[in-house]
Each structure stands twice: as C-alpha cells, then as structure tokens.
Design a protein around this motif. Structure first.
Motif, PDB file in Angstrom:
ATOM      1  N   TYR A 318       1.090  -0.783   0.154  1.00  0.00           N
ATOM      2  CA  TYR A 318       0.365   0.243   0.444  1.00  0.00           C
ATOM      3  C   TYR A 318       1.023   1.230  -0.178  1.00  0.00           C
ATOM      4  N   VAL A 319       0.710   2.698  -0.918  1.00  0.00           N
ATOM      5  CA  VAL A 319       1.741   3.650  -1.142  1.00  0.00           C
ATOM      6  C   VAL A 319       0.997   4.675  -1.719  1.00  0.00           C
ATOM      7  N   THR A 320       1.548   5.593  -1.202  1.00  0.00           N
ATOM      8  CA  THR A 320       0.877   6.772  -1.339  1.00  0.00           C
ATOM      9  C   THR A 320       2.182   8.276  -2.067  1.00  0.00           C
ATOM     10  N   THR A 321       2.833   7.906  -1.962  1.00  0.00           N
ATOM     11  CA  THR A 321       3.862   8.714  -2.383  1.00  0.00           C
ATOM     12  C   THR A 321       4.892   8.163  -3.440  1.00  0.00           C
ATOM     13  N   PRO A 322       5.118   9.034  -4.287  1.00  0.00           N
ATOM     14  CA  PRO A 322       5.748   8.234  -5.335  1.00  0.00           C
ATOM     15  C   PRO A 322       7.733   7.366  -4.825  1.00  0.00           C
ATOM     16  N   ALA A 323       8.095   8.039  -4.076  1.00  0.00           N
ATOM     17  CA  ALA A 323       9.268   7.436  -2.865  1.00  0.00           C
ATOM     18  C   ALA A 323       8.752   5.706  -2.595  1.00  0.00           C
ATOM     19  N   GLU A 324       7.435   5.576  -2.419  1.00  0.00           N
ATOM     20  CA  GLU A 324       7.210   4.648  -1.880  1.00  0.00           C
ATOM     21  C   GLU A 324       6.999   3.324  -2.957  1.00  0.00           C
ATOM     22  N   LEU A 325       6.485   3.492  -4.119  1.00  0.00           N
ATOM     23  CA  LEU A 325       5.551   3.431  -4.400  1.00  0.00           C
ATOM     24  C   LEU A 325       7.446   2.487  -5.462  1.00  0.00           C
ATOM     25  N   GLU A 326       8.579   3.632  -5.643  1.00  0.00           N
ATOM     26  CA  GLU A 326       9.055   3.281  -6.454  1.00  0.00           C
ATOM     27  C   GLU A 326      10.083   1.617  -5.705  1.00  0.00           C
TER      28      GLU A 326
END
Length: 368
Positions: A318-326
């Motif tokens: 579960y991600v909410t920012t580009p950094a978390e997604l990457e």
C-alpha cells in the motif's frame, strides 16, 4: 519496381518520417529496422507497442514531438503501421494542411489505400522488404538540417515541460508522480515486460515510461478493450519467464482482477500496480439524478486492492508517494513473487480520456 518507387519518394522528400507500428515489432526484424533508420538518418515515431525497437531515448526518436512531425512531414514511411483511427485515418488536422506522400510496408495487400492513397506500397515480410530498401538507402540524401533542428527544438521544449511536471511532488500523489517512479524502475530493469491498460493510466504511461528493448510493452493496441491487462501479463510472464509489471487503472483492473488467483496459483513473477483514484477517470463525480447512490463512475472509497492478492497468498503493498511506489516496485521485481501495489492517486487528478468530452450530451447542449 516497388522498392525503387519507395526510394524515389524518400529522395524527393524534404521532411521525411518513419512511423513504426506493432507489425514492425511482430516481424522481429530488429536489426534491419534499426539499420534502415540509422543509415537513412530519418527521424522515426514509434506507436506504443513498437516502443523499444530502438531505445526511446535514441536521438532520432521524434516521440516527444509527435504532433509536430505528423503535421509537418511531407513523406511518411509506414513500417508495420496502418492508418487506422489511432492515426486519424491519415487525414484531418492531425496530418497538417499540406498533402503527404505515403510509403507503406505491410504484409497484407488489402491494407493499402484503405483510407488514403499510398504512393509506394511494399507488400511482404517486413524483414525482407526492409532488407531490399537497405540495398539502395545510401542513394537517399540525409534529411535537411532545418528539418532535424526543428524537430529537436520541439522535442527539447516538450521534454523540458514534461520534466518540470514530473519533478513536482504533488500530495496526494498524481499520475505523473506515480509514473515517474515506474519510469525510473523500468529504466533500471529494461528486461521487464510492461503491460498497461486504463484511461488516464494508459494515456500518460505511453508518453512517460520509456522502453529500451523490443516487444517489452503490451497494451490495448488498435482494437483491444478494457480487461486485457491481466491476461496479457500472464501470457508475457509464462512465455518469457521474465518479471512482468502490469500498470492498471482501477477501472481497467476491475474487468479481470480475479486473475490474481491465477497468478498466485502458478506463482508467476507478476507485479500488478493499481492506480487507485476511487473511480473511472476520477472519484469525485456526483450522481446526476440527485439520488442517494454514488455516481456510476465512483468506486468504493479507499479500496484495499493489496488485500485481494494477500487473500490468495501473494504480497500486497500500500503506497501513497512516488518514493514508496519506487521502493515497493523495486522490491517486488527483485523477489519475483506474485505481488500487487495499491498506489493511491489523487481522486481529483483524472480527466476524461480519448477526447470524448465533446460527444457528451451535456457538453453538446452547452454549445447551443
């Protein structure tokens, strides 16, 4: 002779363009096509599933100046591409005011002249036809510097504008921020298969995420529909044995999302990224009837798609920012397990896709 006629069209052109379609990718004539482009010096434009025949960062790529080159070119060589609706049937404002000459390389003769006159049809296997063209391509003058410079100027301007947009750290995360993260991961993992479907998710991803190798990008193409993504991802993973990333709009994912069970059952190295903005295009639409129900385009708010794959034994993020997604995508690819990343997108960020707004009754009524 058909080949000589095609070469003569190129010799007479002041602003030539090569347009690569998915047929060029299917033909697996990668070396011949690259040689044709690089030896001729002609700028090229790949359709979405031809991306990667040459790396998207190749200096002759005109992708970042698509509208400009389609309108301004005076001779266009279609290599495994057809003048269907994706290319406005070769007519209208997309193609500018001045008439153009077309060369078409296609394996089917009945595709020639189907929408506009083709000045130099070349019917046959793309590898064989391009091989014949290569024998005479040295006689074709290199494109004029003013044509190349005009394209590069337009590319530089558009790429700078896009870079500025991608660099913004929007909160909540928007499509551009999420796709920037995916772009960066794909660049580091060029062998990964990329499957893509949706509305805004498809439109933006085509333009933002570069491909570096042929036949690595799969989307709806000309006639595909919502729901193709998960099946494509399974096919790509099974046939290649390589990690596969499916970038899905939440609406598109809904058509075939239960294929997560298939992915987990066979332990396939597929990471599904769901762009979750709570609805079709956006999650803020209001029920036009004024009733208590939500609008038909609005989904259950804050749905936990990541929990779906966990129910089948896969890994959820579960991600909410580009950094978390990457970080999540990098980890998921490295682990090679069935995974799903629930990427929460700003529910107001979407727009109606495909230039269909003008067809809506409410829009039409407002014009009268």
């Amino acid at each position: 002779d058909a080949v000589e006629r095609a070469l003569n069209v190129l010799k007479g052109a002041k602003r030539p363009l090569i347009l690569l379609g998915k047929g060029a990718a299917y033909a697996q004539a990668d070396k011949e096509i690259r040689d044709l482009i690089e030896k001729s010096g002609i700028p090229y434009l790949p359709m979405s599933m031809a991306k990667g025949l040459l790396p998207d960062n190749h200096p002759q790529s005109a992708s970042a100046a698509r509208s400009f080159v389609l309108a301004e070119a005076d001779a266009v060589m279609l290599v495994g591409a057809r003048l269907n609706w994706l290319l406005a049937h070769g007519k209208g404002k997309t193609w500018g005011k001045d008439p153009k000459k077309f060369i078409q390389i296609d394996i089917q003769a009945n595709e020639v002249d189907s929408n506009v006159q083709i000045d130099a049809p070349l019917i046959g296997d793309i590898g064989s036809v391009v091989g014949e063209l290569l024998k005479g391509i040295a006689s074709v003058p290199k494109p004029a510097a003013d044509w190349i410079n005009a394209i590069n100027e337009k590319k530089d301007k558009n790429m700078a504008k896009m870079a500025e947009t991608l660099a913004k750290e929007a909160s909540p995360m928007n499509f551009h921020g999420a796709l920037r993260a995916i772009r960066d991961v794909i660049k580091k993992n060029p062998d990964v298969n990329l499957v893509n479907e949706g509305a805004n998710t498809l439109d933006y991803c085509r333009a933002i995420v570069d491909m570096y190798k042929p036949r690595k990008r799969f989307d709806s193409g000309t006639w595909g529909i919502m729901g193709i993504g998960m099946g494509y991802a399974i096919g790509a993973a099974v046939t290649s044995g390589l990690p596969t990333v499916a970038v899905e709009g939440d609406s598109a994912f809904g058509f075939s999302g239960m294929e997560l069970e298939t992915i987990c059952r066979y332990n396939l190295p597929i990471t599904t990224v769901v762009f979750n903005n709570n609805g079709v295009y956006r999650g803020t639409d209001i029920n036009p009837t004024g009733g208590a129900d939500v609008a038909p385009t609005v989904f259950v708010k804050d749905a936990r798609y990541d929990k779906m794959i966990e129910a089948f034994g896969g890994v959820g993020y579960y991600v909410t920012t580009p950094a978390e997604l990457e970080a999540a995508l990098t980890k998921a690819i490295a682990e090679g397990k069935p995974a799903l990343i629930n990427a929460v997108i700003d529910e107001t960020a979407g727009t109606e896709s495909g230039r269909l707004t003008n067809l809506n009754p409410s829009t039409a009524a407002g014009k009268h």
